[in-house]
Design a protein around this motif. Structure first.
Motif, mmCIF file in Angstrom:
data_model
loop_
_atom_site.group_PDB
_atom_site.id
_atom_site.type_symbol
_atom_site.label_atom_id
_atom_site.label_comp_id
_atom_site.label_asym_id
_atom_site.label_seq_id
_atom_site.Cartn_x
_atom_site.Cartn_y
_atom_site.Cartn_z
ATOM 1 N N LEU A 70 0.844 -1.191 0.000
ATOM 2 C CA LEU A 70 0.000 0.000 0.000
ATOM 3 C C LEU A 70 0.877 1.238 0.000
ATOM 4 C CD1 LEU A 70 -2.607 -0.954 2.754
ATOM 5 C CD2 LEU A 70 -2.918 -1.064 0.276
ATOM 6 N N CYS A 71 0.362 2.308 -0.582
ATOM 7 C CA CYS A 71 1.059 3.582 -0.558
ATOM 8 C C CYS A 71 1.072 4.100 0.882
ATOM 9 C CB CYS A 71 0.350 4.583 -1.471
ATOM 10 S SG CYS A 71 1.047 6.240 -1.365
ATOM 11 N N GLU A 72 2.222 4.556 1.347
ATOM 12 C CA GLU A 72 2.332 5.074 2.709
ATOM 13 C C GLU A 72 1.546 6.368 2.892
ATOM 14 O OE1 GLU A 72 6.350 5.343 4.147
ATOM 15 O OE2 GLU A 72 6.816 3.318 3.465
ATOM 16 N N GLY A 73 1.322 7.109 1.835
ATOM 17 C CA GLY A 73 0.600 8.372 1.940
ATOM 18 C C GLY A 73 -0.906 8.225 1.923
ATOM 19 N N CYS A 74 -1.433 7.546 0.909
ATOM 20 C CA CYS A 74 -2.892 7.494 0.745
ATOM 21 C C CYS A 74 -3.493 6.134 1.083
ATOM 22 C CB CYS A 74 -3.271 7.884 -0.680
ATOM 23 S SG CYS A 74 -2.708 6.724 -1.943
ATOM 24 N N LEU A 75 -2.661 5.142 1.312
ATOM 25 C CA LEU A 75 -3.081 3.781 1.667
ATOM 26 C C LEU A 75 -3.823 3.043 0.558
ATOM 27 C CD1 LEU A 75 -4.075 4.265 5.413
ATOM 28 C CD2 LEU A 75 -1.953 3.333 4.482
ATOM 29 N N ARG A 76 -3.657 3.499 -0.687
ATOM 30 C CA ARG A 76 -4.230 2.761 -1.809
ATOM 31 C C ARG A 76 -3.218 1.752 -2.328
ATOM 32 N NH1 ARG A 76 -5.776 7.157 -6.090
ATOM 33 N NH2 ARG A 76 -3.902 8.088 -5.213
ATOM 34 N N SER A 77 -3.730 0.712 -2.980
ATOM 35 C CA SER A 77 -2.865 -0.265 -3.634
ATOM 36 C C SER A 77 -2.346 0.323 -4.949
ATOM 37 C CB SER A 77 -3.637 -1.553 -3.917
ATOM 38 O OG SER A 77 -4.615 -1.327 -4.922
ATOM 39 N N LEU A 78 -1.317 -0.298 -5.490
ATOM 40 C CA LEU A 78 -0.802 0.152 -6.792
ATOM 41 C C LEU A 78 -1.892 0.084 -7.860
ATOM 42 C CD1 LEU A 78 2.765 -1.408 -6.925
ATOM 43 C CD2 LEU A 78 2.177 1.009 -6.977
ATOM 44 N N ASP A 79 -2.691 -0.961 -7.839
ATOM 45 C CA ASP A 79 -3.766 -1.099 -8.819
ATOM 46 C C ASP A 79 -4.778 0.043 -8.675
ATOM 47 O OD1 ASP A 79 -5.330 -2.606 -10.860
ATOM 48 O OD2 ASP A 79 -6.752 -2.789 -9.195
ATOM 49 N N GLU A 80 -5.143 0.365 -7.438
ATOM 50 C CA GLU A 80 -6.100 1.451 -7.217
ATOM 51 C C GLU A 80 -5.533 2.793 -7.680
ATOM 52 O OE1 GLU A 80 -8.324 -0.521 -3.344
ATOM 53 O OE2 GLU A 80 -6.584 0.783 -3.049
ATOM 54 N N ILE A 81 -4.255 3.005 -7.429
ATOM 55 C CA ILE A 81 -3.606 4.246 -7.862
ATOM 56 C C ILE A 81 -3.586 4.324 -9.386
ATOM 57 C CG2 ILE A 81 -1.403 5.493 -7.934
ATOM 58 C CD1 ILE A 81 -0.894 4.278 -5.071
ATOM 59 N N ALA A 82 -3.185 3.230 -10.021
ATOM 60 C CA ALA A 82 -3.071 3.210 -11.485
ATOM 61 C C ALA A 82 -4.423 3.391 -12.168
ATOM 62 C CB ALA A 82 -2.429 1.903 -11.935
ATOM 63 N N ARG A 83 -5.468 2.837 -11.595
ATOM 64 C CA ARG A 83 -6.788 2.879 -12.231
ATOM 65 C C ARG A 83 -7.633 4.074 -11.820
ATOM 66 N NH1 ARG A 83 -10.502 -0.557 -11.858
ATOM 67 N NH2 ARG A 83 -10.252 -1.114 -9.698
ATOM 68 N N TRP A 84 -7.187 4.876 -10.844
ATOM 69 C CA TRP A 84 -8.019 5.945 -10.290
ATOM 70 C C TRP A 84 -8.619 6.841 -11.372
ATOM 71 C CZ3 TRP A 84 -9.978 6.448 -5.591
ATOM 72 C CH2 TRP A 84 -10.611 7.653 -5.269
ATOM 73 N N GLY A 85 -7.831 7.256 -12.326
ATOM 74 C CA GLY A 85 -8.311 8.174 -13.359
ATOM 75 C C GLY A 85 -9.422 7.617 -14.225
ATOM 76 N N SER A 86 -9.498 6.304 -14.356
ATOM 77 C CA SER A 86 -10.530 5.703 -15.200
ATOM 78 C C SER A 86 -11.621 4.992 -14.394
ATOM 79 C CB SER A 86 -9.893 4.711 -16.180
ATOM 80 O OG SER A 86 -9.252 3.671 -15.481
ATOM 81 N N MET A 87 -11.505 4.989 -13.081
ATOM 82 C CA MET A 87 -12.525 4.342 -12.237
ATOM 83 C C MET A 87 -13.828 5.139 -12.271
ATOM 84 S SD MET A 87 -11.022 3.355 -8.529
ATOM 85 C CE MET A 87 -9.744 2.162 -8.313
ATOM 86 N N PRO A 88 -14.952 4.436 -12.283
ATOM 87 C CA PRO A 88 -16.232 5.131 -12.119
ATOM 88 C C PRO A 88 -16.304 5.749 -10.714
ATOM 89 C CG PRO A 88 -16.546 2.841 -12.831
ATOM 90 C CD PRO A 88 -15.113 3.003 -12.496
ATOM 91 N N ALA A 89 -17.085 6.794 -10.576
ATOM 92 C CA ALA A 89 -17.193 7.508 -9.297
ATOM 93 C C ALA A 89 -17.588 6.574 -8.154
ATOM 94 C CB ALA A 89 -18.188 8.650 -9.416
#
Length: 72
Positions: A29-48
């Motif tokens: 997990l990211c130490e700053g936001c606690l998201r996984s790499l997959d969540e970080i990579a997909r954030w821009g294209s994830m539905p709301a």
């Protein structure tokens, strides 16, 4: 910054990124936001709705050396 994928302003979901971008090796997990790499990579294209699901999970995530929870 506005989410370009959000056609309706109600669909905009702010990123939890706090610009402390380091992946903790054990949890992956990211130490700053606690998201996984997959969540970080997909954030821009994830539905709301999926973004809101990720955000709702963050307060339950912990890193072994971190003394505080995600500020939410």
């Amino acid at each position: 910054m506005r989410d370009p994928a959000a056609s309706d302003p109600e669909d905009y979901v702010k990123s939890p990124c706090i610009r402390v971008c380091r992946i903790e090796p054990d949890s992956r997990l990211c130490e700053g936001c606690l998201r996984s790499l997959d969540e970080i990579a997909r954030w821009g294209s994830m539905p709301a709705e999926e973004k809101r699901t990720v955000l709702s999970a963050l307060p339950t995530r912990r890193l072994p050396h971190r003394r505080f929870a995600w500020p939410g």
